[in-house]
Scaffold this active site. Sequence first.
Site, short mmCIF file in Angstrom:
data_model
loop_
_atom_site.label_atom_id
_atom_site.label_comp_id
_atom_site.label_asym_id
_atom_site.label_seq_id
_atom_site.Cartn_x
_atom_site.Cartn_y
_atom_site.Cartn_z
N ILE A 279 36.69 56.65 50.62
CA ILE A 279 37.53 55.62 50.02
C ILE A 279 37.45 54.32 50.81
CG2 ILE A 279 39.95 54.89 49.73
CD1 ILE A 279 39.16 56.49 47.39
N TYR B 44 33.00 55.50 40.14
CA TYR B 44 33.70 55.17 41.38
C TYR B 44 34.01 56.45 42.16
CZ TYR B 44 37.45 53.81 44.55
OH TYR B 44 38.22 53.63 45.67
N VAL C 56 33.93 52.68 50.48
CA VAL C 56 33.67 52.04 49.19
C VAL C 56 34.52 50.79 49.02
CG1 VAL C 56 34.00 52.31 46.69
CG2 VAL C 56 32.83 54.10 47.99
N GLU C 57 35.77 50.86 49.44
CA GLU C 57 36.69 49.74 49.21
C GLU C 57 36.39 48.51 50.07
OE1 GLU C 57 39.02 49.24 47.01
OE2 GLU C 57 38.85 51.19 46.03
N THR C 58 36.18 48.72 51.37
CA THR C 58 36.08 47.54 52.26
C THR C 58 34.99 47.64 53.32
OG1 THR C 58 37.68 48.43 53.86
CG2 THR C 58 38.57 47.12 52.02
#
Length: 383
Positions: free
Chosen positions: A155, A357, A158-160
């Site tokens: 997570i 995602y 992928v996010e930041t």
Amino acid sequence: MSTIRKTDKHYKAKTLSILALCLLTAAAMAAPAKKTTKSARKAAPAVAVATAATAAVAYASRSDAMQLADDIAARRDLPADWVRAQLGEAKNLPVVTRLMTPAGKTFVKNWTVYRSRFIDPVRIRAGVQFWQANRQALARAEQQFGVPAEIIVGIIGVETIYGRNMGNFRVMDALATLTLDFPQSHPRAQARTDYFRGELEQVLVTANRTGSDPFALRGSYAGAMGLGQFMPTSWDKFAVDFDGDGRIDLFNSASDAIGSVANYFVGHGWKPGLPSVFPVDMRAQGENLATLLAPDINPTFTAAQMAERGVRVMGAEGYERPLALIELKNGNSGPTEYIAGTENFYAVTRYNWSAFYALSVIELGREVHDAYLASQTAARAKE
């Protein structure tokens, strides 16, 4: 969102301080912008964001914005003049509206291309470094919440890219724009407008209660913040003080981000010990295939029921919980792929309503996990 399991007796007291801390320290946390890459919720380069903000028009001049301010003040018991002043200072950012506009009809989904954006050497190396630096917090989160470390790592990657790309938009500008100027071409325009209004209200409620500046917050064009890109209401409901320093900081504390991501999944139905996906032997066609795909990502069929319709779930002997047949289209570059998603796969989609995602999160976490173990083996060999 589902009811959250409180993780310690001080949780409610800490909740009110969550955004307050962020608001008071965001200026320090928003370090000089780094080069950005595409993500599930893109964060535009700092120069582009600054240019867009300079050219934007404040909402103070719009009657619909001031009516919204009065409605929020009345509904949330906030001072009307104060809400008007805050919303009036927010700026309409056309770039945010454009970024939220759906792709044209010519857009073709391609899992292979989508995957390549997130499963790459740069992100994997950064993930290994993150795991090495935070292995104790990851192990503790897995033990306490039952969420595998590799899912949490996936997570945040992928996010930041592990905090490298947390966004440079003023959250108030982004949320005001998405509340008042959401693209009407979107198939769920009203529902999404209502959603972003709730997020905008949360920022205003927290800022008013804590006496902090809502314009100090920085995040993505959708208003998501911190290493795990939490929306304001998710921050309020699920963020935890996992490093035990008495405050919640999802920008600078990797431990807080790790614990909060795990807590988010607990609140969205994560079931400890269940796998996320199974491979399948795909034979279904026609009506059988249509029936299996109809529920989309929502687990509906048992492995036996899928087998009756031509899909054999590999490695699921004795598994009787519901599954979803997940379709992974590859456009014109290759055949469509299929997997079976469990309830935990569905839980990952609660972060972003997309099978692409969720599978990217799962596969990035797996790749980082394998690379991390290899690095540990190599380090021991040198001793």
